[in-house]
Each structure stands twice: as structure tokens, then as C-alpha cells.
Write a protein that holds these residues in place. Structure first.
Motif, PDB file in Angstrom:
ATOM      1  N   UNK A 193       0.833  -1.198   0.000  1.00 34.19           N
ATOM      2  CA  UNK A 193       0.000   0.000   0.000  1.00 34.19           C
ATOM      3  C   UNK A 193       0.869   1.250   0.000  1.00 34.19           C
ATOM      4  N   UNK A 194       1.996   1.199   0.708  1.00 34.16           N
ATOM      5  CA  UNK A 194       2.902   2.339   0.756  1.00 34.16           C
ATOM      6  C   UNK A 194       3.523   2.604  -0.615  1.00 34.16           C
ATOM      7  N   UNK A 195       3.907   1.520  -1.323  1.00 33.66           N
ATOM      8  CA  UNK A 195       4.476   1.674  -2.676  1.00 33.66           C
ATOM      9  C   UNK A 195       3.427   2.256  -3.632  1.00 33.66           C
ATOM     10  N   UNK A 230       1.285   9.482  -5.504  1.00 35.64           N
ATOM     11  CA  UNK A 230       1.779  10.820  -5.151  1.00 35.64           C
ATOM     12  C   UNK A 230       2.660  11.376  -6.268  1.00 35.64           C
ATOM     13  N   UNK A 231       3.497  10.522  -6.872  1.00 34.64           N
ATOM     14  CA  UNK A 231       4.349  10.962  -7.968  1.00 34.64           C
ATOM     15  C   UNK A 231       3.495  11.373  -9.174  1.00 34.64           C
ATOM     16  N   UNK A 291       1.847  14.780  -8.423  1.00 39.38           N
ATOM     17  CA  UNK A 291       2.789  15.889  -8.570  1.00 39.38           C
ATOM     18  C   UNK A 291       3.054  16.187 -10.043  1.00 39.38           C
ATOM     19  N   UNK A 292       3.149  15.143 -10.836  1.00 35.57           N
ATOM     20  CA  UNK A 292       3.381  15.312 -12.269  1.00 35.57           C
ATOM     21  C   UNK A 292       2.187  16.024 -12.919  1.00 35.57           C
ATOM     22  N   UNK A 293       0.976  15.634 -12.534  1.00 36.33           N
ATOM     23  CA  UNK A 293      -0.215  16.262 -13.100  1.00 36.33           C
ATOM     24  C   UNK A 293      -0.363  17.713 -12.645  1.00 36.33           C
TER      25      UNK A 293
END
Length: 109
Positions: A10-12, A18-19, A22-24
């Protein structure tokens, strides 16, 4: 699956999401779309319109007219075959109309 393995998975997935987020957020086209949406909501509130009305204005569906069916043409009943007898020659003539060449023959007197 153990609780620790489930937590790590779940953390991965959270890190990947999240990445992507941030990209969007850095994407200029997304910023323009969000700005457009905000302005559109303000305009809709000003004019008292809801989203369905705006969509109907921007993308009108063509009005489907019922196909025009010509009125039923009355069919004439078929003509009956009439039998005429030429009085001089006695020849029998069968025709559906009185406009027959043999019927128009003049009898000499």
C-alpha cells in the motif's frame, strides 16, 4: 499475506500515486482546464444555469423528425373485362375499356 507485506504494498502504491499527482499538478494543460472549470462554474452561478443546460446548449442533439410517409394512395380497382360483339361481323372483342380500335370501326351504310 502478512500485515507488514500489505502495508509495504500500500505504501508503494501511495508513492506511485503521489508521484503521478505531482506530475499532473505541474502540467500546464491541467492548470488551464482547472481555470476554465472555475470560470465556468462562476458563469453558471451568475446565469442560474446547471451543468445539464450548459451541455445541452453546447452539444445540441439533432431533433429526430418522424419520417414523412406519403398518404396512402388509393388504388383504383382493376377494370373488369367487358365483352363486345361487333354486330356486322359477329366478332367478339374482349377489352377493359371502350377505347378499343375494333370498337371504333365505322360500319358502312
Amino acid at each position: 499475506m502478512s500485515k507488514l507485506a500489505e502495508f509495504r504494498r500500500a505504501e508503494r502504491e501511495l508513492q506511485k500515486q503521489m508521484a503521478l499527482l505531482e506530475q499532473l499538478q505541474a502540467d500546464a494543460s491541467l492548470q488551464r482546464e482547472m481555470e476554465f472549470e472555475d470560470k465556468l462554474k462562476v458563469l453558471m452561478a451568475d446565469y442560474g444555469m446547471d451543468l445539464a443546460k450548459v451541455v445541452a446548449i453546447l452539444n445540441p442533439q439533432p431533433v429526430e423528425l418522424e419520417p414523412v410517409v406519403p398518404a396512402a394512395v388509393k388504388q383504383r380497382r382493376p377494370r373488369q373485362v367487358k365483352v363486345y360483339v361487333q354486330p356486322v361481323t359477329g366478332k367478339r372483342i374482349e377489352t377493359k375499356g371502350a377505347n378499343h380500335a375494333q370498337l371504333k370501326v365505322r360500319i358502312p351504310r
